[in-house]
Write a protein that holds these residues in place. Structure first.
Motif, short mmCIF file in Angstrom:
data_model
loop_
_atom_site.label_atom_id
_atom_site.label_comp_id
_atom_site.label_asym_id
_atom_site.label_seq_id
_atom_site.Cartn_x
_atom_site.Cartn_y
_atom_site.Cartn_z
N THR A 99 -11.32 -5.12 0.58
CA THR A 99 -10.66 -6.41 0.38
C THR A 99 -11.41 -7.22 -0.67
N VAL A 100 -10.66 -7.71 -1.68
CA VAL A 100 -11.23 -8.57 -2.70
C VAL A 100 -10.89 -10.02 -2.35
N THR A 101 -9.60 -10.25 -2.08
CA THR A 101 -9.11 -11.58 -1.72
C THR A 101 -8.06 -11.44 -0.63
N ASP A 102 -8.13 -12.35 0.34
CA ASP A 102 -7.09 -12.41 1.36
C ASP A 102 -6.98 -13.85 1.82
N ASN A 103 -6.01 -14.56 1.24
CA ASN A 103 -5.81 -15.96 1.60
C ASN A 103 -4.34 -16.20 1.94
N GLU A 104 -3.93 -17.46 2.02
CA GLU A 104 -2.55 -17.78 2.38
C GLU A 104 -1.54 -17.26 1.37
N GLY A 105 -1.90 -17.21 0.11
CA GLY A 105 -0.95 -16.87 -0.93
C GLY A 105 -0.88 -15.39 -1.28
N ASN A 106 -2.03 -14.71 -1.34
CA ASN A 106 -1.99 -13.31 -1.74
C ASN A 106 -3.17 -12.53 -1.16
N ARG A 107 -3.03 -11.20 -1.30
CA ARG A 107 -4.10 -10.31 -0.85
C ARG A 107 -4.34 -9.30 -1.96
N VAL A 108 -5.61 -9.18 -2.37
CA VAL A 108 -5.98 -8.23 -3.41
C VAL A 108 -6.92 -7.20 -2.78
N LEU A 109 -6.59 -5.93 -2.98
CA LEU A 109 -7.39 -4.84 -2.44
C LEU A 109 -7.76 -3.87 -3.54
N PHE A 110 -8.90 -3.21 -3.38
CA PHE A 110 -9.26 -2.06 -4.21
C PHE A 110 -9.17 -0.82 -3.34
N TYR A 120 -7.57 2.22 -7.65
CA TYR A 120 -6.37 1.40 -7.70
C TYR A 120 -6.70 -0.02 -7.26
N LYS A 121 -5.89 -0.95 -7.78
CA LYS A 121 -5.96 -2.35 -7.36
C LYS A 121 -4.56 -2.71 -6.88
N THR A 122 -4.48 -3.35 -5.73
CA THR A 122 -3.18 -3.79 -5.21
C THR A 122 -3.17 -5.31 -5.12
N ILE A 123 -2.05 -5.89 -5.47
CA ILE A 123 -1.87 -7.34 -5.36
C ILE A 123 -0.60 -7.55 -4.55
N PHE A 124 -0.75 -8.21 -3.40
CA PHE A 124 0.39 -8.49 -2.53
C PHE A 124 0.58 -9.99 -2.46
N VAL A 125 1.72 -10.48 -2.96
CA VAL A 125 2.05 -11.90 -2.90
C VAL A 125 2.80 -12.12 -1.60
N LYS A 126 2.18 -12.85 -0.68
CA LYS A 126 2.71 -13.00 0.67
C LYS A 126 3.99 -13.82 0.72
N TYR A 127 4.11 -14.83 -0.12
CA TYR A 127 5.25 -15.73 -0.06
C TYR A 127 6.57 -14.98 -0.29
N ASP A 128 6.62 -14.14 -1.32
CA ASP A 128 7.87 -13.44 -1.60
C ASP A 128 7.80 -11.93 -1.33
N GLN A 129 6.74 -11.48 -0.62
CA GLN A 129 6.59 -10.09 -0.19
C GLN A 129 6.64 -9.11 -1.37
N ARG A 130 5.99 -9.47 -2.48
CA ARG A 130 5.97 -8.61 -3.67
C ARG A 130 4.62 -7.87 -3.72
N LEU A 131 4.70 -6.61 -4.10
CA LEU A 131 3.51 -5.77 -4.19
C LEU A 131 3.42 -5.17 -5.58
N GLU A 132 2.21 -5.16 -6.11
CA GLU A 132 1.93 -4.52 -7.38
C GLU A 132 0.73 -3.58 -7.17
N ILE A 133 0.89 -2.34 -7.60
CA ILE A 133 -0.20 -1.36 -7.50
C ILE A 133 -0.55 -0.94 -8.92
N ILE A 134 -1.82 -1.05 -9.27
CA ILE A 134 -2.27 -0.76 -10.62
C ILE A 134 -3.37 0.29 -10.57
N LYS A 135 -3.24 1.34 -11.37
CA LYS A 135 -4.29 2.36 -11.48
C LYS A 135 -5.32 1.81 -12.46
N VAL A 136 -6.58 1.69 -12.01
CA VAL A 136 -7.61 1.07 -12.83
C VAL A 136 -8.63 2.06 -13.36
#
Length: 149
Positions: A99-110, A120-136
């Motif tokens: 876990t990199v960030t996990d707050n009210e707005g989003n969650r970032v994981l490696f 990989y890095k994942t960014i999950f925007v909690k408000y609109d349930q959007r997920l982005e997965i990026i190969k780093v």
């Protein structure tokens, strides 16, 4: 014949009562020998029997089971995250989560490989349930997945 069975039974009881004194500890069960002596004076020979193993394929079956099992990383609490199923579906389950960030707005994981390198890095925007997965790391870097889940 009846006397032989009685002698065998008595010998078995004696060996059981004596514990390990009558066995050869360094030899496998298949190679241990048991002497059977008859009480009948008409039979002067001593017979030798080889103990049979209980199961011949116990070790082989265990090795075969190990070969068919794949190493699965225990993801613990991460498996309960909303985006977990999509992440595993897109990149597989062979990574450890950080876990990199996990707050009210989003969650970032490696997602790290077995060497601990970030893959990989994942960014999950909690408000609109959007997920982005990026190969780093490695070939084929960039977005792997972007969408609403």
């Amino acid at each position: 014949m009846k006397k032989i069975w009685i002698a065998l039974s008595a010998t078995g009881l004696l060996l059981t009562a004596c514990g390990n004194e009558g066995t050869v500890e360094n030899e496998p069960i298949e190679q241990q020998q048991v002497e059977v002596v008859s009480d009948n004076p008409a039979i002067e020979e001593t017979e030798t029997e080889v103990a049979e193993p209980e199961s011949e394929n116990v070790e082989t079956e265990t090795e075969a089971e190990k070969d068919t099992q794949t190493e699965v990383v225990n993801h613990g609490d991460y498996a309960e995250l909303r985006e977990y199923g999509t992440i595993v579906e897109q990149v597989g389950a062979d990574y450890t989560f950080e876990t990199v960030t996990d707050n009210e707005g989003n969650r970032v994981l490696f997602l790290n490989d077995h060497n601990g390198e970030k893959q990989y890095k994942t960014i999950f925007v909690k408000y609109d349930q959007r997920l982005e997965i990026i190969k780093v790391n490695g070939e084929g870097g960039g977005k792997v997945f972007e969408g609403k889940i």
